[in-house]
Motif scaffolding. Structure first.
Motif, PDB file in Angstrom:
ATOM      1  N   GLU A   1       0.836  -1.182  -0.083  1.00 25.55           N
ATOM      2  CA  GLU A   1       0.094  -0.135  -0.066  1.00 25.55           C
ATOM      3  C   GLU A   1       0.756   1.324  -0.215  1.00 25.55           C
ATOM      4  N   ARG A   2       2.038   1.115   0.742  1.00 31.21           N
ATOM      5  CA  ARG A   2       2.896   2.278   0.659  1.00 31.21           C
ATOM      6  C   ARG A   2       4.023   2.084   0.511  1.00 31.21           C
ATOM      7  N   ALA A   3       4.972   2.861  -0.192  1.00 30.30           N
ATOM      8  CA  ALA A   3       6.499   2.650  -0.460  1.00 30.30           C
ATOM      9  C   ALA A   3       7.060   3.216   0.664  1.00 30.30           C
ATOM     10  N   VAL A   4       7.958   2.470   1.268  1.00 34.69           N
ATOM     11  CA  VAL A   4       8.610   3.092   2.420  1.00 34.69           C
ATOM     12  C   VAL A   4      10.083   3.616   2.107  1.00 34.69           C
ATOM     13  N   SER A   5      10.704   4.389   2.864  1.00 37.61           N
ATOM     14  CA  SER A   5      12.093   5.106   2.811  1.00 37.61           C
ATOM     15  C   SER A   5      12.401   5.401   1.398  1.00 37.61           C
ATOM     16  N   LEU A   6      11.522   6.174   0.776  1.00 33.65           N
ATOM     17  CA  LEU A   6      11.890   7.014  -0.641  1.00 33.65           C
ATOM     18  C   LEU A   6      12.984   7.684  -0.712  1.00 33.65           C
ATOM     19  N   ARG A   7      13.147   8.499   0.387  1.00 31.78           N
ATOM     20  CA  ARG A   7      14.359   9.478   0.551  1.00 31.78           C
ATOM     21  C   ARG A   7      15.548   8.579   0.721  1.00 31.78           C
ATOM     22  N   ALA A   8      15.516   7.546   1.318  1.00 30.46           N
ATOM     23  CA  ALA A   8      16.670   6.835   1.875  1.00 30.46           C
ATOM     24  C   ALA A   8      17.194   5.898   0.422  1.00 30.46           C
ATOM     25  N   ALA A   9      15.939   5.473  -0.265  1.00 35.50           N
ATOM     26  CA  ALA A   9      16.377   4.911  -1.733  1.00 35.50           C
ATOM     27  C   ALA A   9      16.946   6.122  -2.525  1.00 35.50           C
ATOM     28  N   ALA A  10      16.582   7.314  -2.469  1.00 39.76           N
ATOM     29  CA  ALA A  10      17.221   8.373  -3.393  1.00 39.76           C
ATOM     30  C   ALA A  10      18.551   8.635  -3.045  1.00 39.76           C
ATOM     31  N   LEU A  11      18.916   8.481  -1.992  1.00 38.90           N
ATOM     32  CA  LEU A  11      20.219   8.675  -1.135  1.00 38.90           C
ATOM     33  C   LEU A  11      21.066   7.641  -1.316  1.00 38.90           C
ATOM     34  N   LEU A  12      20.692   6.439  -1.829  1.00 40.13           N
ATOM     35  CA  LEU A  12      21.450   5.388  -2.136  1.00 40.13           C
ATOM     36  C   LEU A  12      21.541   5.553  -3.588  1.00 40.13           C
ATOM     37  N   ARG A  13      20.517   5.918  -4.526  1.00 37.44           N
ATOM     38  CA  ARG A  13      20.969   6.005  -6.029  1.00 37.44           C
ATOM     39  C   ARG A  13      22.037   6.851  -6.173  1.00 37.44           C
ATOM     40  N   ILE A  14      21.740   8.301  -5.480  1.00 36.59           N
ATOM     41  CA  ILE A  14      22.756   9.454  -5.494  1.00 36.59           C
ATOM     42  C   ILE A  14      24.121   8.895  -5.213  1.00 36.59           C
ATOM     43  N   GLY A  15      24.430   8.230  -4.106  1.00 33.30           N
ATOM     44  CA  GLY A  15      25.528   7.678  -3.616  1.00 33.30           C
ATOM     45  C   GLY A  15      26.433   6.622  -4.426  1.00 33.30           C
ATOM     46  N   TYR A  16      25.413   5.735  -4.675  1.00 30.81           N
ATOM     47  CA  TYR A  16      26.320   4.722  -5.484  1.00 30.81           C
ATOM     48  C   TYR A  16      26.433   5.188  -7.037  1.00 30.81           C
ATOM     49  N   GLY A  17      25.612   5.941  -7.601  1.00 31.32           N
ATOM     50  CA  GLY A  17      26.034   6.358  -9.025  1.00 31.32           C
ATOM     51  C   GLY A  17      27.130   7.535  -8.941  1.00 31.32           C
ATOM     52  N   LEU A  18      27.456   8.386  -8.134  1.00 31.77           N
ATOM     53  CA  LEU A  18      28.319   9.162  -7.882  1.00 31.77           C
ATOM     54  C   LEU A  18      29.789   8.403  -7.564  1.00 31.77           C
ATOM     55  N   LEU A  19      29.544   7.513  -6.717  1.00 28.18           N
ATOM     56  CA  LEU A  19      30.700   6.589  -6.466  1.00 28.18           C
ATOM     57  C   LEU A  19      31.035   5.959  -7.506  1.00 28.18           C
ATOM     58  N   TYR A  20      30.452   5.096  -8.171  1.00 32.91           N
ATOM     59  CA  TYR A  20      30.776   4.340  -9.419  1.00 32.91           C
ATOM     60  C   TYR A  20      31.322   5.268 -10.411  1.00 32.91           C
ATOM     61  N   LEU A  21      30.841   6.600 -10.582  1.00 29.77           N
ATOM     62  CA  LEU A  21      31.182   7.451 -11.580  1.00 29.77           C
ATOM     63  C   LEU A  21      32.808   7.901 -11.387  1.00 29.77           C
ATOM     64  N   THR A  22      32.826   8.254  -9.859  1.00 28.61           N
ATOM     65  CA  THR A  22      34.248   8.518  -9.474  1.00 28.61           C
ATOM     66  C   THR A  22      35.153   7.411  -9.486  1.00 28.61           C
ATOM     67  N   PHE A  23      34.769   6.051  -9.325  1.00 26.16           N
ATOM     68  CA  PHE A  23      35.729   5.147  -9.354  1.00 26.16           C
ATOM     69  C   PHE A  23      36.285   5.009 -10.952  1.00 26.16           C
ATOM     70  N   LEU A  24      35.350   5.074 -11.831  1.00 23.59           N
ATOM     71  CA  LEU A  24      35.633   5.094 -13.258  1.00 23.59           C
ATOM     72  C   LEU A  24      36.618   6.106 -13.669  1.00 23.59           C
ATOM     73  N   LEU A  25      36.135   7.283 -13.305  1.00 26.12           N
ATOM     74  CA  LEU A  25      37.101   8.354 -13.719  1.00 26.12           C
ATOM     75  C   LEU A  25      38.664   8.200 -12.959  1.00 26.12           C
ATOM     76  N   ARG A  26      38.599   7.769 -11.787  1.00 23.05           N
ATOM     77  CA  ARG A  26      39.818   7.703 -11.370  1.00 23.05           C
ATOM     78  C   ARG A  26      40.587   6.633 -12.070  1.00 23.05           C
ATOM     79  N   GLU A  27      39.972   5.441 -12.530  1.00 17.99           N
ATOM     80  CA  GLU A  27      40.709   4.498 -12.953  1.00 17.99           C
ATOM     81  C   GLU A  27      40.916   4.729 -14.489  1.00 17.99           C
ATOM     82  N   PHE A  28      40.314   5.855 -15.133  1.00 18.64           N
ATOM     83  CA  PHE A  28      40.336   6.052 -16.446  1.00 18.64           C
ATOM     84  C   PHE A  28      41.891   5.941 -17.291  1.00 18.64           C
TER      85      PHE A  28
END
Length: 349
Positions: free
Chosen positions: A19-46
């Motif tokens: 009936e109700r989606a829980v922790s939508l902002r926590a999920a958004a924080l996970l998305r932003i965190g892992y997206g930026l972390l993997y982008l930084t990782f790929l740029l560092r190892e470029f």
């Protein structure tokens, strides 16, 4: 007397999950965190991308395909041995990570992000430090969640979209509630799996430390600080090792917090435990030179932060940005001079 079905535990659990989606902002924080972390990782190892994942890697595409035949994993990078194909996959990974962090068409991009992360992880599974292993797991789990509902380009577009006008097709009127319930169910299950994964990581890590004699006598950190592989700052490691009593206390505190963490989730003690784990991961990143692993774990811990707390922190951050942003003063209108003579009315009017 017939029992009310609303009081049935199975019915209540199903209603809670659908009936109700829980922790939508926590999920958004996970998305932003892992997206930026993997982008930084790929740029560092470029500069070293070919040696790690490309055709010129010591772990050749033939060896990677042989290992994949044994473990059943899949990677885009071994579909061709061409350098052009590898460079195209690398660019795809960079673009996908950036779009995932921004939350652009998140449903489709999250699946592509999971495919990219697992492909790079499977290509060089023996050349990792554990951080990208966790990111690969979280990328798969996040593909199930509605992590683009908050703090994303999708949510911004949804707020500005106008409601559709005109008649609604009958099949859509019946299919929409079903689709919404399935989406909520997948999101909630994905978030619970992420939380369970983090608890398993901490619990198993703490229990494995208890079995080691170096952790029981409090000398594990002393020996870790003397490993050349994990000494990015030798002077800093030597300075930390000069406080043996403090290192012993940190050893015991680490074990206690990791073992006890799953049992603190339903009390306010979890915030103290999260603060201790945050300090532990920052210390690992600084002293042992494992930033990818440390920030992957710090990002995963965000799943336990309630949306109300994240909303207050977001509003406080916005208020701080507004206060720090200089505002251009609007010039006040110039008042008329007091000694300006009144206009002369011509005679005859």
């Amino acid at each position: 007397m017939t029992a009310d079905p609303r009081h049935d535990p199975v019915t209540r659990a199903f209603a809670f999950l659908t009936e109700r989606a829980v922790s939508l902002r926590a999920a958004a924080l996970l998305r932003i965190g892992y997206g930026l972390l993997y982008l930084t990782f790929l740029l560092r190892e470029f500069p070293h991308r070919d040696e790690i994942w490309g055709p010129g890697s010591p772990w050749t595409p033939e060896l990677a395909r042989e290992l994949q035949a044994q473990n059943g994993e899949f990677t885009l990078l071994t579909l061709s041995d061409s350098s052009t194909w590898f460079e195209a996959c690398y660019v795809l990974a960079l673009v996908t990570s950036a779009l995932f962090a921004l939350g652009w068409h998140t449903r489709a991009v999250s699946v592509l992000f999971a495919l990219v992360v697992t492909s790079f992880h499977s290509r060089a599974v023996l050349m990792t430090d554990g951080g990208d292993n966790l990111i690969a797991l979280m990328a798969v789990y996040l593909a199930l969640t509605a992590c683009g509902r908050r703090w994303s380009l999708d949510s911004r577009r949804a707020r500005s979209a106008r409601p559709a006008s005109g008649p609604v097709h009958p099949w859509r009127r019946y299919a929409e509630p079903v689709r919404s319930r399935v989406a909520v169910l997948l999101h909630n299950c994905g978030m619970f799996v992420i939380a369970a994964q983090v608890c398993i990581l901490y619990g198993s890590a703490g229990l494995s430390k208890v079995q080691g004699s170096l952790w029981r006598d409090g000398t594990a950190l002393h020996y870790a600080l003397h490993l050349d592989l994990f000494r990015p700052w030798p002077a800093l490691s030597a300075q930390a090792d000069s406080h043996p009593l403090l290192l012993t206390a940190v050893c015991y505190l680490t074990v206690v917090v990791q073992v006890a963490f799953p049992f603190t989730l339903f009390s306010k003690v979890k915030y103290t435990a999260l603060a201790v784990l945050l300090g532990m991961h920052l210390g690992i990143a600084l002293l042992l030179g494992l930033p990818l692993f440390s920030f992957a774990m710090i990002t995963a811990d965000a799943v336990f932060l309630p949306d109300a707390l994240l909303l207050r922190l977001g509003r406080a951050a916005q208020a701080s940005v507004r206060r720090a942003t200089p505002r251009t003063p609007i010039p006040a209108p110039t008042p008329p001079a007091l000694n300006t003579p009144a206009p002369r009315i011509p005679e005859g009017h």
